[in-house]
Design a protein around this motif. Structure first.
Motif, PDB file in Angstrom:
ATOM      1  N   GLU A 210       0.876  -1.033   0.056  1.00 55.15           N
ATOM      2  CA  GLU A 210       0.004  -0.050   0.051  1.00 55.15           C
ATOM      3  C   GLU A 210       0.903   1.286   0.018  1.00 55.15           C
ATOM      4  N   THR A 211       2.023   1.165   0.586  1.00 57.26           N
ATOM      5  CA  THR A 211       3.000   2.509   0.875  1.00 57.26           C
ATOM      6  C   THR A 211       3.509   2.567  -0.514  1.00 57.26           C
ATOM      7  N   GLU A 212       3.675   1.674  -1.480  1.00 58.42           N
ATOM      8  CA  GLU A 212       4.260   1.702  -2.780  1.00 58.42           C
ATOM      9  C   GLU A 212       3.237   2.219  -3.705  1.00 58.42           C
ATOM     10  N   ILE A 213       2.049   1.734  -3.498  1.00 57.31           N
ATOM     11  CA  ILE A 213       0.778   2.387  -4.340  1.00 57.31           C
ATOM     12  C   ILE A 213       0.553   3.903  -3.936  1.00 57.31           C
ATOM     13  N   LEU A 214       0.592   4.202  -2.702  1.00 53.57           N
ATOM     14  CA  LEU A 214       0.424   5.590  -2.194  1.00 53.57           C
ATOM     15  C   LEU A 214       1.580   6.485  -2.725  1.00 53.57           C
ATOM     16  N   LYS A 215       2.735   6.013  -2.908  1.00 56.38           N
ATOM     17  CA  LYS A 215       3.768   6.792  -3.295  1.00 56.38           C
ATOM     18  C   LYS A 215       3.729   7.090  -4.695  1.00 56.38           C
ATOM     19  N   ALA A 218       0.898   9.759  -5.101  1.00 55.69           N
ATOM     20  CA  ALA A 218       1.548  11.148  -5.028  1.00 55.69           C
ATOM     21  C   ALA A 218       2.445  11.749  -6.037  1.00 55.69           C
ATOM     22  N   LYS A 219       3.130  10.871  -6.392  1.00 58.12           N
ATOM     23  CA  LYS A 219       4.028  11.290  -7.522  1.00 58.12           C
ATOM     24  C   LYS A 219       3.218  11.797  -8.894  1.00 58.12           C
ATOM     25  N   ASN A 228      10.308  14.500   1.011  1.00 58.96           N
ATOM     26  CA  ASN A 228       9.928  14.535   2.812  1.00 58.96           C
ATOM     27  C   ASN A 228       8.281  14.656   2.805  1.00 58.96           C
ATOM     28  N   ILE A 229       7.806  15.596   1.862  1.00 57.62           N
ATOM     29  CA  ILE A 229       6.515  15.831   1.896  1.00 57.62           C
ATOM     30  C   ILE A 229       5.657  14.634   1.468  1.00 57.62           C
ATOM     31  N   ILE A 234       2.115  10.065   2.742  1.00 56.90           N
ATOM     32  CA  ILE A 234       2.002   8.470   2.775  1.00 56.90           C
ATOM     33  C   ILE A 234       1.633   8.012   4.181  1.00 56.90           C
ATOM     34  N   VAL A 235       2.223   8.562   5.336  1.00 50.63           N
ATOM     35  CA  VAL A 235       1.986   8.143   6.644  1.00 50.63           C
ATOM     36  C   VAL A 235       0.511   8.598   6.877  1.00 50.63           C
ATOM     37  N   GLY A 236      -0.093   9.890   6.401  1.00 54.11           N
ATOM     38  CA  GLY A 236      -1.383  10.272   6.854  1.00 54.11           C
ATOM     39  C   GLY A 236      -2.359   9.392   6.007  1.00 54.11           C
ATOM     40  N   ARG A 237      -1.896   9.218   4.716  1.00 53.81           N
ATOM     41  CA  ARG A 237      -3.213   8.402   4.213  1.00 53.81           C
ATOM     42  C   ARG A 237      -3.096   6.930   4.365  1.00 53.81           C
TER      43      ARG A 237
END
Length: 305
Positions: A210-215, A218-219, A228-229, A234-237
């Motif tokens: 899920e972290t990979e997908i969220l990243k 975001a990109k 860093n933003i 990602i942490v919040g989502r």
């Protein structure tokens, strides 16, 4: 590989994304359905990560609970909702649930081959075949689970059998107030479809994926956004997503000021009890099954040219 209209149709049903987006995703992933789903999610084109296949088959979910400690839940399918609502079919589902409550089997094939308790001398499979002959429609005992508890089990059936839930709790006090609370939790499970009881059950593999997908999402939104933003986003989502899939973290539907975990803690305190949700089981009729194929594939093929 060649991308067919049927493949595009399936991906569209799973994700809710547009037809051309689905075709592009399949081309980009060489027809790999799982990778195509991830591709669409990463590019923000999947409206929802639905279950693979439409919830389309008819039938009922049935459940039995005995003395708070022993329970079963079953799904029996029929071809039409008309048959599913007949007393004959409902009685058969109830008998299957009773069978499942007493079975020693853990898989459906062994279950089908054991003796039918309602009519000794025939197997569950033979009882099903006989019922098919009487009703005149294809029927299927699709799945079952049996639960034995040290604490208390409750069941909840929604929509006349469309959804069924069992909730098993470790509790040192069992009274009507606690049973009601657990039934409220079962209603929450029926309505909100959590995946896990708590974050303790969430695997690192799930977090990493899920972290990979969220990243990637975001990109896609802003390629120039600093890393860093993005990490903070990602942490919040991810935290928001975990609150949706973990039962105890969900907002309690009957009191939005509480999470389900806080609600259980409140009930435990009021009853001088220790309560922990051990597991839940949620069956939805026809989950992952499809109705007979319609003409949609031909429509897709015509539009794709």
């Amino acid at each position: 590989m060649a991308i067919t209209a049927a493949m595009v149709k399936e991906l569209r049903e799973i994700t809710g994304a547009g037809m051309m987006d689905c075709k592009k995703a399949l081309n980009e992933t060489n027809g790999n359905m799982e990778e195509a789903i991830e591709y669409l999610r990463k590019h923000g084109q999947a409206k929802a990560e639905k279950k693979a296949g439409r919830i389309a088959a008819e039938g009922l979910v049935g459940a039995h609970v005995e003395n708070d400690k022993l329970a079963s839940i079953v799904e029996v399918n029929s071809e039409t909702d008309f048959v599913a609502q007949t007393d004959d079919f409902k009685d058969f589902v109830a008998a299957v649930a009773e069978q499942a409550k007493k079975t020693g089997c853990t898989d459906i094939e062994a279950f089908m081959d054991e003796e039918w308790l309602a009519e000794p001398g025939k197997t569950v499979r033979e009882a099903l075949t006989a019922k098919i002959a009487v009703i005149g429609e294809n029927l299927n005992i699709r799945r079952f689970e049996k639960v034995v508890s040290e604490g208390a089990i409750v069941s909840y059936i929604h929509g006349g059998g469309r959804i069924g839930v069992l909730v098993d709790a470790d509790t040192d006090v069992v009274n009507d107030e606690i049973r009601t609370a657990l039934r409220n939790v079962a209603m929450q499970v029926a309505a909100m479809s959590p995946v896990y009881v708590s974050r303790d059950e969430v695997s690192q593999e799930y977090i990493d994926k899920e972290t990979e997908i969220l990243k990637a999402q975001a990109k896609e939104e802003d390629p120039n956004k600093p890393d860093n933003i993005i990490e903070k986003m990602i942490v919040g989502r991810l935290n928001k997503q975990l609150k949706e899939v973990c039962l105890l973290d969900q907002v309690y539907v009957q009191d939005s000021d509480l999470t389900v975990g806080q609600y259980i803690d409140k009930v435990a305190k009021d009853n001088n009890a220790n309560i922990k949700i051990a597991k839940f089981i949620r069956f939805e009729t026809g989950e992952g099954l499809e109705k007979k194929s319609d003409d949609f594939a031909a429509e897709v093929a015509a539009q794709l040219g």
